[in-house]
Design a protein around this motif. Structure first.
Motif, PDB file in Angstrom:
ATOM      1  N   VAL A  86      36.879  40.571  -9.330  1.00 26.39           N
ATOM      2  CA  VAL A  86      35.575  40.442  -8.698  1.00 26.39           C
ATOM      3  C   VAL A  86      34.490  40.925  -9.655  1.00 26.39           C
ATOM      4  CG1 VAL A  86      34.136  41.231  -6.765  1.00 26.39           C
ATOM      5  CG2 VAL A  86      36.565  40.735  -6.399  1.00 26.39           C
ATOM      6  N   GLN A  87      33.364  40.260  -9.645  1.00 32.04           N
ATOM      7  CA  GLN A  87      32.200  40.677 -10.425  1.00 32.04           C
ATOM      8  C   GLN A  87      30.997  40.799  -9.499  1.00 32.04           C
ATOM      9  OE1 GLN A  87      31.649  37.868 -13.611  1.00 32.04           O
ATOM     10  NE2 GLN A  87      33.456  38.557 -14.729  1.00 32.04           N
ATOM     11  N   LEU A 134      33.929  45.114  -0.997  1.00 27.22           N
ATOM     12  CA  LEU A 134      33.678  43.852  -1.685  1.00 27.22           C
ATOM     13  C   LEU A 134      34.919  43.359  -2.411  1.00 27.22           C
ATOM     14  CD1 LEU A 134      30.132  44.516  -3.180  1.00 27.22           C
ATOM     15  CD2 LEU A 134      30.701  42.810  -1.448  1.00 27.22           C
ATOM     16  N   VAL A 135      35.613  44.271  -3.068  1.00 33.11           N
ATOM     17  CA  VAL A 135      36.806  43.883  -3.816  1.00 33.11           C
ATOM     18  C   VAL A 135      37.934  43.485  -2.866  1.00 33.11           C
ATOM     19  CG1 VAL A 135      38.591  44.692  -5.400  1.00 33.11           C
ATOM     20  CG2 VAL A 135      36.193  45.289  -5.807  1.00 33.11           C
ATOM     21  N   MET A 152      32.431  36.406  -1.024  1.00 32.10           N
ATOM     22  CA  MET A 152      31.928  35.597  -2.124  1.00 32.10           C
ATOM     23  C   MET A 152      30.424  35.358  -2.056  1.00 32.10           C
ATOM     24  SD  MET A 152      34.571  35.419  -3.837  1.00 32.10           S
ATOM     25  CE  MET A 152      33.917  34.388  -5.132  1.00 32.10           C
ATOM     26  N   SER A 153      29.834  35.563  -0.878  1.00 33.73           N
ATOM     27  CA  SER A 153      28.392  35.425  -0.800  1.00 33.73           C
ATOM     28  C   SER A 153      27.677  36.543  -1.531  1.00 33.73           C
ATOM     29  CB  SER A 153      27.941  35.417   0.666  1.00 33.73           C
ATOM     30  OG  SER A 153      28.283  36.635   1.303  1.00 33.73           O
ATOM     31  N   TRP A 182      35.347  48.362 -11.601  1.00 37.86           N
ATOM     32  CA  TRP A 182      36.472  48.364 -12.537  1.00 37.86           C
ATOM     33  C   TRP A 182      37.694  49.057 -11.923  1.00 37.86           C
ATOM     34  CZ3 TRP A 182      38.760  52.803 -14.586  1.00 37.86           C
ATOM     35  CH2 TRP A 182      39.751  52.567 -15.555  1.00 37.86           C
ATOM     36  N   GLN A 183      37.438  50.184 -11.249  1.00 33.74           N
ATOM     37  CA  GLN A 183      38.514  50.975 -10.653  1.00 33.74           C
ATOM     38  C   GLN A 183      39.258  50.171  -9.587  1.00 33.74           C
ATOM     39  OE1 GLN A 183      37.235  54.619  -8.587  1.00 33.74           O
ATOM     40  NE2 GLN A 183      38.334  55.791 -10.122  1.00 33.74           N
ATOM     41  N   PHE A 184      38.509  49.519  -8.687  1.00 33.71           N
ATOM     42  CA  PHE A 184      39.149  48.811  -7.577  1.00 33.71           C
ATOM     43  C   PHE A 184      39.725  47.471  -8.019  1.00 33.71           C
ATOM     44  CE2 PHE A 184      36.176  51.549  -5.025  1.00 33.71           C
ATOM     45  CZ  PHE A 184      37.184  52.353  -4.518  1.00 33.71           C
ATOM     46  N   ASN A 185      39.106  46.797  -8.983  1.00 33.19           N
ATOM     47  CA  ASN A 185      39.715  45.590  -9.522  1.00 33.19           C
ATOM     48  C   ASN A 185      41.080  45.904 -10.127  1.00 33.19           C
ATOM     49  OD1 ASN A 185      38.021  43.397  -8.976  1.00 33.19           O
ATOM     50  ND2 ASN A 185      36.694  43.819 -10.723  1.00 33.19           N
ATOM     51  N   ARG A 186      41.156  47.022 -10.821  1.00 31.80           N
ATOM     52  CA  ARG A 186      42.422  47.423 -11.432  1.00 31.80           C
ATOM     53  C   ARG A 186      43.445  47.775 -10.360  1.00 31.80           C
ATOM     54  NH1 ARG A 186      43.010  52.386 -15.804  1.00 31.80           N
ATOM     55  NH2 ARG A 186      45.182  52.007 -16.393  1.00 31.80           N
ATOM     56  N   ARG A 187      42.993  48.499  -9.330  1.00 31.05           N
ATOM     57  CA  ARG A 187      43.928  48.930  -8.282  1.00 31.05           C
ATOM     58  C   ARG A 187      44.476  47.738  -7.509  1.00 31.05           C
ATOM     59  NH1 ARG A 187      41.816  53.172  -3.900  1.00 31.05           N
ATOM     60  NH2 ARG A 187      41.576  54.365  -5.843  1.00 31.05           N
TER      61      ARG A 187
END
Length: 246
Positions: free
Chosen positions: A207-208, A236-237, A242-243, A197-202
């Motif tokens: 990414v899930q 990953l983010v 994608m793998s 959540w932190q890095f998706n926001r940054r």
């Protein structure tokens, strides 16, 4: 609301796990003037534990000062610990207050205390015993009221013959051992989700983590502990592998 619940809003809830809060209780039960020594592997959460202990104590309104004892040259570590008077050395162009003075009435967190140079150990132990500090080059004796929390990555037997560890034991220091992440596998999904959540926001990503990756995360040994997990999720983010994600 408990003191801990009321005073730790700045620390993400995901880091306040049951095991960590049990260790905070050990710190709370220790006598106020007794130093605490937190042992644990790199990245296991020693910094977070020290902050939680401070936040759950009556010292919470006062400063929490962190000093990394391993990254500075000798003169800088001496000045940062004890301060110096103007003219104490060619570089001392003004008075400098040390960490003990800045942390007065609060908590001083000495990260990697085993890296304190041998020449500074007697002065450090003197402050711990007496609560009195003198700036380098000065004659004034300054009384300080500081809870010292030190941390180390060394195991108990590693430094058993060293002056610092021997004298800390004479001071009846309370030791707290923080387990590595591989012994806290139930925390991994919560930590990974929080970092995601932190890095998706940054990075403004979406990414899930797929279930297979979460299973792989729980099976890894994580020698770098929470810090390594955080870096893995960040990669990953940022890298968008994608793998591994969906």
């Amino acid at each position: 609301m408990s003191a801990l619940g009321a005073m730790t809003e700045a620390i993400p809830n995901v880091l306040k796990t049951a095991q960590i809060l049990d260790l905070v209780t050990i710190g709370q039960r220790a006598q106020p003037g007794v130093p605490l020594l937190v042992r644990g592997e790199p990245g296991a959460g020693k910094d977070t534990l020290a902050r939680l202990i401070h936040a759950a104590s009556p010292r919470q309104p006062y400063p929490f000062i962190k000093m990394n004892c391993a990254v500075q040259p000798f003169d800088r570590r001496q000045a940062d610990l004890f301060g110096h008077e103007k003219g104490a050395s060619p570089l001392a162009i003004r008075r400098w207050l040390g960490s003990f003075e800045f942390a007065n009435h609060g908590t001083l967190y000495l990260d990697e205390v085993g890296a304190v140079p041998r020449d500074l150990v007697p002065k450090l132990l003197y402050v711990l015993r007496t609560g009195e500090v003198s700036r380098t080059g000065g004659r004034e004796v300054i009384r300080v009221d500081v809870r010292v929390i030190a941390s180390t990555t060394q195991r108990a037997e590693t430094g058993s013959g060293d002056d610092l560890w021997r004298e800390l034991h004479r001071l009846k220091v309370v030791e707290i051992s923080i387990p590595p992440l591989r012994q806290r596998t139930t925390e991994i999904p919560f930590l990974a989700s929080f970092f995601l959540w932190q890095f998706n926001r940054r990075y403004r990503r979406h990414v899930q983590l797929c279930p297979e990756l979460m299973t792989a995360f729980k099976a890894r040994s994580w020698p770098g502990n929470i810090r390594e997990l955080e870096e893995a999720v960040q990669q990953l983010v940022v890298g968008g592998e994608m793998s591994a994600v969906r």
